[in-house]
Design an enzyme around this catalytic site. Sequence first.
Site, short mmCIF file in Angstrom:
data_model
loop_
_atom_site.label_atom_id
_atom_site.label_comp_id
_atom_site.label_asym_id
_atom_site.label_seq_id
_atom_site.Cartn_x
_atom_site.Cartn_y
_atom_site.Cartn_z
N CYS A 122 35.42 -21.69 -5.57
CA CYS A 122 34.24 -21.14 -6.25
C CYS A 122 33.72 -22.02 -7.40
CB CYS A 122 34.48 -19.71 -6.71
SG CYS A 122 35.72 -19.56 -8.00
N CYS A 130 33.97 -18.22 -3.00
CA CYS A 130 35.30 -18.83 -2.87
C CYS A 130 35.54 -19.41 -1.48
CB CYS A 130 36.38 -17.81 -3.20
SG CYS A 130 36.16 -17.09 -4.85
N LYS A 200 44.54 -9.43 -5.79
CA LYS A 200 43.45 -9.79 -6.70
C LYS A 200 42.27 -8.87 -6.43
CE LYS A 200 40.41 -13.59 -7.98
NZ LYS A 200 40.14 -15.00 -7.83
N ARG A 210 33.78 -16.57 -15.69
CA ARG A 210 32.72 -17.20 -14.90
C ARG A 210 31.81 -18.05 -15.78
NH1 ARG A 210 32.19 -12.23 -10.52
NH2 ARG A 210 34.33 -12.52 -9.78
N LYS A 253 46.31 -9.33 -10.44
CA LYS A 253 45.20 -9.72 -11.30
C LYS A 253 44.04 -8.76 -11.12
CE LYS A 253 42.05 -13.54 -11.75
NZ LYS A 253 41.34 -14.37 -10.86
N SER A 279 40.28 -13.07 -18.41
CA SER A 279 39.33 -13.41 -19.47
C SER A 279 38.76 -12.18 -20.18
CB SER A 279 38.20 -14.26 -18.89
OG SER A 279 37.59 -13.59 -17.80
C1 PBG Z 1 38.69 -17.88 -8.88
C2 PBG Z 1 39.31 -17.31 -10.10
C3 PBG Z 1 38.76 -16.36 -10.96
C4 PBG Z 1 39.69 -16.17 -11.98
C5 PBG Z 1 40.77 -16.99 -11.72
N1 PBG Z 1 40.53 -17.68 -10.55
C6 PBG Z 1 37.42 -15.72 -10.94
C7 PBG Z 1 36.99 -14.87 -9.84
O1 PBG Z 1 37.73 -14.56 -8.90
O2 PBG Z 1 35.84 -14.50 -9.88
C8 PBG Z 1 39.52 -15.23 -13.12
C9 PBG Z 1 40.37 -15.48 -14.31
C10 PBG Z 1 39.92 -14.79 -15.54
O3 PBG Z 1 39.03 -13.92 -15.55
O4 PBG Z 1 40.49 -15.10 -16.60
N2 PBG Z 1 38.91 -19.24 -8.72
#
Ligand code: PBG
Length: 328
Positions: A122, A130, A200, A210, A253, A279
């Site tokens: 992504c 992704c 996830k 993002r 996650k 995040s």
């Molecule tokens: C995708 C990825 C994401 C996060 C880690 N790997 C974003 C998503 O799936 O949209 C999020 C990590 C975070 O929010 O700290 N490569």
Amino acid sequence: MMFPEYRPRRLRQTEKFRALVRETTVSKDNLIYPLFAVPGKKVKEPIGSMPGVFQMSVDNIVEEAKEVFDLGLPAILLFGIPEKKDSKGSHAWIKSGIVQRAVEAVKKAVPDLLVVTDVCLCEYTSHGHCGIVVKEKKGVFQIDNDATLELLQKAALSHARAGADMVAPSDMMDGRVGAIREILDDNGFEHVPIMSYAVKYASSFYGPFRDAAECAPQFGDRRSYQMDIANRREALREATLDMEEGADILMVKPGMPYLDIISLLRQEFTLPIAAYQVSGEYSMIKAAAQNGWLTEDAVVHESLIAFRRAGADIIITYFAKDFAKASV
Ligand code: PBG
């Protein structure tokens, strides 16, 4: 007069006794610190929605890695923002890619720091999804799962070749753990473990990330490949598949809103479990602390203890450095 059997109140008044019977601890040994690598030199660009987190060029990533190591933290998780994005995310696997260069430089400067790489497309695709997008029409699109697997294999292999100690696929394509295991084994990287983003969720808590990774989807959302936030039993199915395909560590996650899922996996699996304090969780605590509404160190400690109490072995957190500084 009847006395209740359990009367520890007087003892509980001393910290020595509390420590003696404490069930859970958290140490910096349990933490992984995420970093965002960008092209250029001497770049240290603050991320507006994540105070204290920066996009850094490779030279600064190396400096940061030294500091992380000196603080006694065991590992970093590397994300990359490439020079150029395209529909297939080809900069995710080129030898001179941003993550590949960062891994090489960090391993050279700080060989004993574990370098984990996020394997996903992504950050590298122009559409921000992704996987490979087919049939995009008025917001209606599909992801070509199986075609994406090959690209993820290439990315994971290129990270291993650059010297990554562990790869962490976060794309949520079906079958990617098995595909990555196969390509690593076929190329002499049997010793490189896979930490799978097994469970996830399609979460709104990824918002600030993002900005940090510049990977917001340009259309649609990620709900066709990430999990429905309402599902719990599905977590067991996803984790079982990843384990059977050869995952070495299972990750859940986001973190705090999903402690029930961490606890469920802890009961059902013997593999190490990682939790990602994402995040949005970081930004919420930071924002409240900056307003004087929460005491940051205490809240961070409490949140990390909560992950450990729920059953997480490893915690990936943007607070890792702060925690390590507070605990020296
Ligand atoms: C995708 C990825 C994401 C996060 C880690 N790997 C974003 C998503 O799936 O949209 C999020 C990590 C975070 O929010 O700290 N490569």
